[in-house]
Design a protein around this motif. Structure first.
Motif, short mmCIF file in Angstrom:
data_model
loop_
_atom_site.label_atom_id
_atom_site.label_comp_id
_atom_site.label_asym_id
_atom_site.label_seq_id
_atom_site.Cartn_x
_atom_site.Cartn_y
_atom_site.Cartn_z
N ASP A 1 0.83 -1.23 0.00
CA ASP A 1 0.00 0.00 0.00
C ASP A 1 0.85 1.27 0.00
OD1 ASP A 1 -2.30 -1.59 0.08
OD2 ASP A 1 -2.27 -1.66 2.27
N ASN B 1 -9.35 -0.09 2.79
CA ASN B 1 -8.48 -0.34 1.65
C ASN B 1 -9.24 -1.23 0.67
OD1 ASN B 1 -6.53 1.03 3.06
ND2 ASN B 1 -5.34 -0.78 3.61
N ASP C 1 -5.34 -1.78 -6.45
CA ASP C 1 -5.42 -1.61 -5.00
C ASP C 1 -5.32 -0.13 -4.66
OD1 ASP C 1 -5.51 -4.38 -4.56
OD2 ASP C 1 -3.32 -4.53 -4.54
N ALA D 1 -5.54 2.35 -1.26
CA ALA D 1 -5.69 2.48 0.19
C ALA D 1 -6.74 3.54 0.52
CB ALA D 1 -4.35 2.84 0.82
N SER D 2 -7.22 3.50 1.75
CA SER D 2 -8.24 4.43 2.20
C SER D 2 -7.80 5.87 2.02
CB SER D 2 -8.55 4.17 3.68
OG SER D 2 -9.43 5.15 4.20
#
Length: 327
Positions: free
Chosen positions: A125, A246, A268, A270-271
């Motif tokens: 991440d 995430n 992907d 992440a938040s």
């Protein structure tokens, strides 16, 4: 599962290295590409976009910069303080410096393994200035030993994300037994600020067709590139994760010009972060379906929580059209 994940990381590493050396990095320059111009009736309306504040405060059409050297010089003036990033369960990771490497800026680390097992340390991440960025890093440290290594942020990735000033990094470490691949430690997110943090607002390019806007997740389709793509054809996208989780975004049921094709895509985010990514199609499959130009694409998205794999939502089929851009 761990073995498969490590093998996939090796393949990603090799692919990124080949693209960096060859110069085919899949960046969103794409003057010869086809711009996303319209979505079907079920999708959000097309966003006007097309201009933004660049890193030097000037507006640039379509968010592209002509100065390819900016990314290469991104770490020239940025500095970091020596600091402890991880000190847990006999494992200590110290950030020593920020330096300019062959492929891009590197965060230099001292890794001390105080355990009785050989360890492999990798990152997860990773982001720079709030934008998801792939790293090149995998460090093996024998039991009771130390190692000096560096996390590389590739110039091609920074250029794609329009990062000209390194302000801050966020990442976590995934540490596992080098022989068994059993997880030893997954750290919390580590935040690293440089001496230039807060010096300017990071430019973002969300121009294109807003194809998905649901439950805090936004996905914009920007353009299709079948001429300079390394693998065959790339469709460039921009994703925002405005949730507290995430997430991973994947595509299914994909067709181009009415022909079913297999996408290579798993994003992907992440938040609270953003990502520039691409949906890739192999040249061989495009040739088998006699696809010489990408005129339209239809697909569905599945969005799920990255850690638990729990589905957050799945979309109905969404369609986007492309037209030739003016050179």
């Amino acid at each position: 599962m761990a073995g498969k994940r490590k093998m996939s990381e090796i393949l990603v590493f090799l692919a990124l290295l080949v693209m960096a050396v060859s110069g085919c990095s899949g960046t969103q320059s794409g003057e010869t590409g086809k711009k996303a111009v319209n979505a079907g009736s079920k999708e959000p309306e097309q966003e006007e976009g097309g201009t933004e504040q660049s890193a030097d405060g000037n507006e640039e059409a379509d968010g592209h910069t002509d100065d390819s050297q900016e990314a290469a010089d991104a770490s020239k003036d940025a500095q970091v303080k020596e600091q402890t990033l991880v000190d847990q369960d006999g494992i200590k990771i110290t950030l020593m410096s920020l330096e300019t490497g062959f492929l891009g800026p590197e965060l230099k680390l001292l890794i001390e393994n105080g355990t009785d097992q050989g360890l492999t340390v990798q990152t997860r991440d990773s982001s720079v200035n709030g934008i998801m960025t792939e790293t090149l890093f995998s460090c093996d440290v024998a039991a009771g030993k130390s190692a000096n290594d560096g996390i590389t942020f590739m110039n091609s990735e920074l250029e794609k994300a329009q990062i000209s000033v390194l302000q801050n990094f966020e990442l976590s470490f995934h540490i596992f037994n080098s022989k068994t691949w059993d997880t030893v430690l997954d750290t919390d997110t580590v935040m690293i600020s440089t001496s230039l943090d807060g010096s300017e607002e990071q430019a973002l390019d969300d121009s294109g067709v807003l194809l998905l806007d649901q439950d805090g997740v936004r996905l914009t389709v920007k353009e299709a590139d079948s001429e300079s793509s390394f693998w065959g054809a790339d469709i460039y996208i921009y994703v925002e994760n405005n949730t507290e989780k995430n997430i991973t975004v994947q595509a299914s049921g994909v067709s181009i010009n009415g022909f079913m094709v297999e996408p290579y895509f798993s994003c992907d985010v992440a938040s609270g972060k953003k990502s520039y990514d691409s949906i890739t199609f192999l040249e061989s499959e495009l040739e088998e379906n006699h696809i010489q130009s990408i005129d339209n694409m239809e697909l569905s998205f599945r969005v799920f929580e990255s850690n638990s794999f729990d589905t957050i939502f799945e979309t109905e089929p969404l369609k986007v059209e492309f037209e030739k851009t003016e050179e």
